[in-house]
Design a protein around this motif. Structure first.
Motif, PDB file in Angstrom:
ATOM      1  N   ARG A  26      -8.024  -0.687   2.080  1.00  0.00           N
ATOM      2  CA  ARG A  26      -8.453   0.385   2.976  1.00  0.00           C
ATOM      3  C   ARG A  26      -8.941   1.603   2.198  1.00  0.00           C
ATOM      4  O   ARG A  26      -9.925   2.254   2.585  1.00  0.00           O
ATOM      5  CB  ARG A  26      -7.307   0.781   3.906  1.00  0.00           C
ATOM      6  CG  ARG A  26      -6.923  -0.311   4.899  1.00  0.00           C
ATOM      7  CD  ARG A  26      -5.868   0.185   5.861  1.00  0.00           C
ATOM      8  NE  ARG A  26      -5.500  -0.851   6.819  1.00  0.00           N
ATOM      9  CZ  ARG A  26      -4.615  -0.675   7.813  1.00  0.00           C
ATOM     10  NH1 ARG A  26      -4.026   0.512   7.965  1.00  0.00           N
ATOM     11  NH2 ARG A  26      -4.338  -1.670   8.636  1.00  0.00           N
ATOM     12  N   ILE A  27      -8.278   1.910   1.088  1.00  0.00           N
ATOM     13  CA  ILE A  27      -8.707   3.045   0.276  1.00  0.00           C
ATOM     14  C   ILE A  27     -10.086   2.776  -0.317  1.00  0.00           C
ATOM     15  O   ILE A  27     -10.961   3.658  -0.331  1.00  0.00           O
ATOM     16  CB  ILE A  27      -7.677   3.336  -0.827  1.00  0.00           C
ATOM     17  CG1 ILE A  27      -6.360   3.844  -0.198  1.00  0.00           C
ATOM     18  CG2 ILE A  27      -8.212   4.345  -1.818  1.00  0.00           C
ATOM     19  CD1 ILE A  27      -5.254   4.060  -1.199  1.00  0.00           C
ATOM     20  N   LEU A  53       1.368  -5.424   1.617  1.00  0.00           N
ATOM     21  CA  LEU A  53       1.107  -4.099   2.161  1.00  0.00           C
ATOM     22  C   LEU A  53       0.373  -3.234   1.135  1.00  0.00           C
ATOM     23  O   LEU A  53      -0.525  -2.465   1.482  1.00  0.00           O
ATOM     24  CB  LEU A  53       2.407  -3.443   2.588  1.00  0.00           C
ATOM     25  CG  LEU A  53       3.179  -4.143   3.714  1.00  0.00           C
ATOM     26  CD1 LEU A  53       4.455  -3.383   4.028  1.00  0.00           C
ATOM     27  CD2 LEU A  53       2.315  -4.272   4.955  1.00  0.00           C
ATOM     28  N   ILE A  54       0.744  -3.368  -0.122  1.00  0.00           N
ATOM     29  CA  ILE A  54       0.078  -2.604  -1.171  1.00  0.00           C
ATOM     30  C   ILE A  54      -1.390  -3.040  -1.296  1.00  0.00           C
ATOM     31  O   ILE A  54      -2.300  -2.210  -1.416  1.00  0.00           O
ATOM     32  CB  ILE A  54       0.818  -2.776  -2.505  1.00  0.00           C
ATOM     33  CG1 ILE A  54       2.230  -2.195  -2.400  1.00  0.00           C
ATOM     34  CG2 ILE A  54       0.046  -2.107  -3.640  1.00  0.00           C
ATOM     35  CD1 ILE A  54       3.050  -2.372  -3.651  1.00  0.00           C
ATOM     36  N   GLU A  58      -3.230  -4.384   1.073  1.00  0.00           N
ATOM     37  CA  GLU A  58      -3.950  -3.932   2.255  1.00  0.00           C
ATOM     38  C   GLU A  58      -4.264  -2.437   2.160  1.00  0.00           C
ATOM     39  O   GLU A  58      -5.361  -1.986   2.524  1.00  0.00           O
ATOM     40  CB  GLU A  58      -3.119  -4.227   3.507  1.00  0.00           C
ATOM     41  CG  GLU A  58      -3.753  -3.755   4.803  1.00  0.00           C
ATOM     42  CD  GLU A  58      -5.035  -4.495   5.131  1.00  0.00           C
ATOM     43  OE1 GLU A  58      -5.813  -3.972   5.950  1.00  0.00           O
ATOM     44  OE2 GLU A  58      -5.255  -5.571   4.559  1.00  0.00           O
ATOM     45  N   LEU A  59      -3.299  -1.650   1.656  1.00  0.00           N
ATOM     46  CA  LEU A  59      -3.534  -0.224   1.483  1.00  0.00           C
ATOM     47  C   LEU A  59      -4.639   0.033   0.468  1.00  0.00           C
ATOM     48  O   LEU A  59      -5.509   0.899   0.680  1.00  0.00           O
ATOM     49  CB  LEU A  59      -2.237   0.460   1.052  1.00  0.00           C
ATOM     50  CG  LEU A  59      -2.300   1.979   0.853  1.00  0.00           C
ATOM     51  CD1 LEU A  59      -2.676   2.665   2.159  1.00  0.00           C
ATOM     52  CD2 LEU A  59      -0.961   2.497   0.338  1.00  0.00           C
TER      53      LEU A  59
END
Length: 217
Positions: free
Chosen positions: A17-18, A10-11, A13-14
């Protein structure tokens, strides 16, 4: 109360996206990419100079958004064509505008993107798509009172199959094969030709999956 652990996926993927959001925010706008120094005929962003054959059109003709920025609703519903099409094709070639998205950071709103339905050599496509080469300096706006006459043309007839005689050697071989097999037919053997339709070199291709080539004019 124990703090909930965040999964590494999740980190990642975040973070992805950033990075994508930052790249999109820092991406140069059309008004920056296609800005032109009319004295040196060079694009300041890329440092490339326009080809020599485009110098006359750059000084005399207009880009697509330069024409649309002067019209109500940016000319949605109007017909636009290109000078090169008028010179090279007798059949009507034009775009009917369905959507325009100008670059509001441009000083005169003369940069951006446009969509429309293409009619090329009398054949009209079914769906609207993005118009390519909007930055080229050869766009013409069809006057409203001339639109009906400009677009009034039937599509060219489809070429049907054509029957032509065989070359002499092949004709002799076919007749000899008939005589050998006892074929009583006496009609002349004919070769059936069909034309394969191919898009012309200046047909506006779709933009999906294409990489820009050369220097935009």
């Amino acid at each position: 109360m124990a703090r909930k652990k965040v999964r590494p996926r999740l980190i990642a993927e975040l973070a992805r996206r950033i990075r994508a959001m930052r790249a999109q925010r820092e991406r140069p706008r059309d008004s920056q990419r296609f800005a032109l120094d009319y004295e040196t005929l060079t694009r300041p962003y890329s440092g490339r100079r326009l080809p020599v054959r485009a110098w006359v059109d750059v000084r005399r003709e207009s880009r697509l958004l330069q024409l649309l920025s002067r019209l109500p609703l940016f000319g949605v519903g109007r017909l636009v064509t290109r000078k090169s099409w008028l010179w090279q094709h007798d059949e009507p070639c034009y775009w009917r505008l369905t959507r325009v998205r100008p670059d509001y950071t441009a000083q005169n709103l003369d940069h951006g993107k446009a969509w429309g339905i293409l009619t090329f050599k009398g054949r009209t496509e079914d769906e609207a798509r993005e118009i390519e080469h909007v930055m080229h300096h050869d766009w013409r706006l069809v006057p409203r009172h001339e639109e009906a006459a400009f677009a009034a043309s039937a599509p060219p007839p489809e070429d049907g199959p054509q029957l032509v005689p065989y070359p002499p050697l092949l004709r002799a071989m076919i007749l000899a094969e008939r005589q050998k097999n006892g074929d009583p037919r006496i009609e002349e053997p004919l070769l059936r030709l069909e034309r394969t339709r191919a898009d012309l070199w200046d047909y506006p291709a779709r933009l999906e999956g294409r990489k820009p080539r050369g220097t935009p004019v």
